[in-house]
Design a protein around this motif. Structure first.
Motif, PDB file in Angstrom:
ATOM      1  N   LEU A 147       0.864  -1.177   0.000  1.00  0.00           N
ATOM      2  CA  LEU A 147       0.000   0.000   0.000  1.00  0.00           C
ATOM      3  C   LEU A 147       0.901   1.227   0.000  1.00  0.00           C
ATOM      4  O   LEU A 147       1.705   1.410   0.913  1.00  0.00           O
ATOM      5  CB  LEU A 147      -0.888  -0.028   1.240  1.00  0.00           C
ATOM      6  CG  LEU A 147      -2.132   0.862   1.301  1.00  0.00           C
ATOM      7  CD1 LEU A 147      -3.112   0.504   0.200  1.00  0.00           C
ATOM      8  CD2 LEU A 147      -2.800   0.731   2.662  1.00  0.00           C
ATOM      9  N   ALA A 148       0.790   2.061  -1.032  1.00  0.00           N
ATOM     10  CA  ALA A 148       1.671   3.221  -1.184  1.00  0.00           C
ATOM     11  C   ALA A 148       0.876   4.508  -1.033  1.00  0.00           C
ATOM     12  O   ALA A 148      -0.114   4.721  -1.747  1.00  0.00           O
ATOM     13  CB  ALA A 148       2.368   3.198  -2.536  1.00  0.00           C
ATOM     14  N   ARG A 149       1.321   5.344  -0.098  1.00  0.00           N
ATOM     15  CA  ARG A 149       0.644   6.627   0.099  1.00  0.00           C
ATOM     16  C   ARG A 149       0.805   7.523  -1.124  1.00  0.00           C
ATOM     17  O   ARG A 149      -0.126   8.199  -1.530  1.00  0.00           O
ATOM     18  CB  ARG A 149       1.198   7.317   1.346  1.00  0.00           C
ATOM     19  CG  ARG A 149       0.340   8.470   1.829  1.00  0.00           C
ATOM     20  CD  ARG A 149       0.851   9.008   3.145  1.00  0.00           C
ATOM     21  NE  ARG A 149       2.169   9.600   3.003  1.00  0.00           N
ATOM     22  CZ  ARG A 149       2.920   9.973   4.028  1.00  0.00           C
ATOM     23  NH1 ARG A 149       2.486   9.770   5.258  1.00  0.00           N
ATOM     24  NH2 ARG A 149       4.097  10.534   3.835  1.00  0.00           N
ATOM     25  N   ALA A 150       1.995   7.530  -1.714  1.00  0.00           N
ATOM     26  CA  ALA A 150       2.223   8.300  -2.933  1.00  0.00           C
ATOM     27  C   ALA A 150       1.417   7.676  -4.060  1.00  0.00           C
ATOM     28  O   ALA A 150       1.602   6.512  -4.405  1.00  0.00           O
ATOM     29  CB  ALA A 150       3.705   8.308  -3.276  1.00  0.00           C
ATOM     30  N   GLY A 151       0.494   8.434  -4.602  1.00  0.00           N
ATOM     31  CA  GLY A 151      -0.374   7.886  -5.637  1.00  0.00           C
ATOM     32  C   GLY A 151      -1.556   7.125  -5.103  1.00  0.00           C
ATOM     33  O   GLY A 151      -2.439   6.738  -5.860  1.00  0.00           O
ATOM     34  N   ARG A 152      -1.557   6.868  -3.788  1.00  0.00           N
ATOM     35  CA  ARG A 152      -2.662   6.160  -3.138  1.00  0.00           C
ATOM     36  C   ARG A 152      -2.970   4.865  -3.896  1.00  0.00           C
ATOM     37  O   ARG A 152      -4.087   4.628  -4.355  1.00  0.00           O
ATOM     38  CB  ARG A 152      -3.900   7.062  -3.051  1.00  0.00           C
ATOM     39  CG  ARG A 152      -3.652   8.326  -2.250  1.00  0.00           C
ATOM     40  CD  ARG A 152      -4.809   9.294  -2.335  1.00  0.00           C
ATOM     41  NE  ARG A 152      -5.979   8.806  -1.641  1.00  0.00           N
ATOM     42  CZ  ARG A 152      -6.179   8.870  -0.311  1.00  0.00           C
ATOM     43  NH1 ARG A 152      -5.253   9.394   0.472  1.00  0.00           N
ATOM     44  NH2 ARG A 152      -7.298   8.428   0.226  1.00  0.00           N
ATOM     45  N   GLU A 153      -1.948   3.994  -3.986  1.00  0.00           N
ATOM     46  CA  GLU A 153      -2.047   2.780  -4.774  1.00  0.00           C
ATOM     47  C   GLU A 153      -1.911   1.532  -3.907  1.00  0.00           C
ATOM     48  O   GLU A 153      -1.157   1.521  -2.941  1.00  0.00           O
ATOM     49  CB  GLU A 153      -0.963   2.752  -5.855  1.00  0.00           C
ATOM     50  CG  GLU A 153      -1.121   3.827  -6.922  1.00  0.00           C
ATOM     51  CD  GLU A 153      -0.037   3.748  -7.966  1.00  0.00           C
ATOM     52  OE1 GLU A 153       0.963   3.037  -7.731  1.00  0.00           O
ATOM     53  OE2 GLU A 153      -0.172   4.395  -9.011  1.00  0.00           O
ATOM     54  N   LEU A 154      -2.622   0.498  -4.316  1.00  0.00           N
ATOM     55  CA  LEU A 154      -2.493  -0.819  -3.705  1.00  0.00           C
ATOM     56  C   LEU A 154      -2.097  -1.797  -4.800  1.00  0.00           C
ATOM     57  O   LEU A 154      -2.757  -1.876  -5.844  1.00  0.00           O
ATOM     58  CB  LEU A 154      -3.811  -1.253  -3.066  1.00  0.00           C
ATOM     59  CG  LEU A 154      -3.843  -2.696  -2.535  1.00  0.00           C
ATOM     60  CD1 LEU A 154      -2.920  -2.843  -1.333  1.00  0.00           C
ATOM     61  CD2 LEU A 154      -5.263  -3.108  -2.179  1.00  0.00           C
ATOM     62  N   CYS A 155      -0.994  -2.551  -4.586  1.00  0.00           N
ATOM     63  CA  CYS A 155      -0.546  -3.557  -5.548  1.00  0.00           C
ATOM     64  C   CYS A 155      -0.478  -4.920  -4.871  1.00  0.00           C
ATOM     65  O   CYS A 155      -0.121  -5.022  -3.695  1.00  0.00           O
ATOM     66  CB  CYS A 155       0.829  -3.192  -6.110  1.00  0.00           C
ATOM     67  SG  CYS A 155       0.831  -1.702  -7.133  1.00  0.00           S
ATOM     68  N   ASP A 156      -0.800  -5.962  -5.640  1.00  0.00           N
ATOM     69  CA  ASP A 156      -0.718  -7.312  -5.097  1.00  0.00           C
ATOM     70  C   ASP A 156       0.703  -7.846  -5.227  1.00  0.00           C
ATOM     71  O   ASP A 156       1.621  -7.122  -5.645  1.00  0.00           O
ATOM     72  CB  ASP A 156      -1.733  -8.228  -5.771  1.00  0.00           C
ATOM     73  CG  ASP A 156      -1.479  -8.416  -7.265  1.00  0.00           C
ATOM     74  OD1 ASP A 156      -0.362  -8.131  -7.741  1.00  0.00           O
ATOM     75  OD2 ASP A 156      -2.415  -8.856  -7.970  1.00  0.00           O
ATOM     76  N   SER A 157       0.901  -9.096  -4.883  1.00  0.00           N
ATOM     77  CA  SER A 157       2.244  -9.667  -4.842  1.00  0.00           C
ATOM     78  C   SER A 157       2.905  -9.735  -6.214  1.00  0.00           C
ATOM     79  O   SER A 157       4.130  -9.830  -6.321  1.00  0.00           O
ATOM     80  CB  SER A 157       2.188 -11.075  -4.232  1.00  0.00           C
ATOM     81  OG  SER A 157       1.316 -11.910  -4.992  1.00  0.00           O
ATOM     82  N   GLU A 158       2.101  -9.658  -7.281  1.00  0.00           N
ATOM     83  CA  GLU A 158       2.647  -9.699  -8.631  1.00  0.00           C
ATOM     84  C   GLU A 158       2.777  -8.309  -9.253  1.00  0.00           C
ATOM     85  O   GLU A 158       3.116  -8.179 -10.432  1.00  0.00           O
ATOM     86  CB  GLU A 158       1.755 -10.574  -9.517  1.00  0.00           C
ATOM     87  CG  GLU A 158       1.700 -12.034  -9.052  1.00  0.00           C
ATOM     88  CD  GLU A 158       0.807 -12.874  -9.941  1.00  0.00           C
ATOM     89  OE1 GLU A 158       0.153 -12.301 -10.839  1.00  0.00           O
ATOM     90  OE2 GLU A 158       0.763 -14.098  -9.731  1.00  0.00           O
ATOM     91  N   GLY A 159       2.512  -7.298  -8.452  1.00  0.00           N
ATOM     92  CA  GLY A 159       2.641  -5.927  -8.939  1.00  0.00           C
ATOM     93  C   GLY A 159       1.421  -5.378  -9.642  1.00  0.00           C
ATOM     94  O   GLY A 159       1.454  -4.268 -10.179  1.00  0.00           O
ATOM     95  N   ASN A 160       0.330  -6.135  -9.638  1.00  0.00           N
ATOM     96  CA  ASN A 160      -0.906  -5.665 -10.267  1.00  0.00           C
ATOM     97  C   ASN A 160      -1.637  -4.698  -9.336  1.00  0.00           C
ATOM     98  O   ASN A 160      -1.766  -4.962  -8.139  1.00  0.00           O
ATOM     99  CB  ASN A 160      -1.826  -6.846 -10.591  1.00  0.00           C
ATOM    100  CG  ASN A 160      -1.178  -7.832 -11.540  1.00  0.00           C
ATOM    101  OD1 ASN A 160      -0.630  -7.447 -12.557  1.00  0.00           O
ATOM    102  ND2 ASN A 160      -1.235  -9.117 -11.193  1.00  0.00           N
TER     103      ASN A 160
END
Length: 237
Positions: A147-160
């Motif tokens: 979970l990245a605050r910059a860009g407010r992004e959530l990625c799974d273990s494969e980077g999706n």
């Protein structure tokens, strides 16, 4: 100092007048719109700090108007309704609005909600932190997700990337930052920067959607666990 501007979209003259008077006394610059068309005209003519919309308007749905506003800008939106079933509809939808109020409500509560929302938006735009959540962390990891605050992004273990609404991201952030700790529904709502007064069922709805988006294999209730009588916990494993 310039007054904060509010657009009130309400077709009942008595209610609109009372709301306008209360907000004017609270040092808001108030503009009235009795319907969707008048509201859109007002929005074309000037910028507003916050918009208050009745769900049922004579020329369309207030929720549709909120969607139009949200598609064009980040202006804070508060919905209001006098029907309990309308509130259930709002709760069940994606969070197009920042808050809602069920009529009748006190003017003091309305003003307090406005102030809380405006403070949050001011914090969001006054610095590099795009999140409503005050924290020193920039990324959080849990269950193979990042979970990245910059860009407010959530990625799974494969980077999706996993698509989240604004409120889903904020709730997930506060759960992840407190991983292994039980949080009450009100703690989740207030700590994620969205003020007070959220109905329990709205938190439950957000948690349900997070479970389905993150754990499509059905592990959601085990990973984001309900602790009966207390709240929710994002488990350590």
């Amino acid at each position: 100092m310039a007054l904060e501007t509010v657009l009130i979209v309400e077709d009942e003259p008595d209610i609109a007048s009372m709301l306008g008077e209360a907000l004017s006394l609270a040092q808001f610059d108030v503009v009235m719109a009795p319907n969707r068309k008048a509201a859109l005209n007002a929005l074309e003519g000037q910028a507003f700090d916050i918009v208050l919309i009745d769900l049922r308007l004579p020329d369309g749905s207030g929720l549709d108007l909120a969607r139009e506003i949200r598609a064009a800008s980040a202006t804070p939106i508060v919905m209001m309704s006098g029907q309990a079933d309308d509130i259930d509809r709002i709760v069940g939808l994606e969070m197009v609005a920042d808050d809602y109020l069920e009529k009748p409500f006190s003017h003091r509560e309305l003003i307090a909600r406005f102030r809380a929302i405006l403070r949050r938006y001011e914090n969001d735009t006054s610095g590099s932190n795009n999140s409503a959540i005050p924290t020193a962390n920039t990324t959080l990891a849990f269950h193979g997700f990042t979970l990245a605050r910059a860009g407010r992004e959530l990625c799974d273990s494969e980077g999706n990337q996993v698509e989240l609404t604004t409120r889903e991201f904020d709730v997930l952030w506060i759960l992840a930052e407190n991983q292994g700790k039980v949080l009450s529904r009100q703690e989740i709502y207030v700590s994620s920067g969205m003020g007070k007064g959220l109905a329990d069922r709205q938190v439950d709805g957000l948690i349900s959607r997070l479970r389905s988006k993150l754990y499509s294999n059905g592990d959601g209730p085990r990973k984001i666990r309900t602790v009966h009588g207390r709240g929710y916990i994002l488990t350590d494993a």
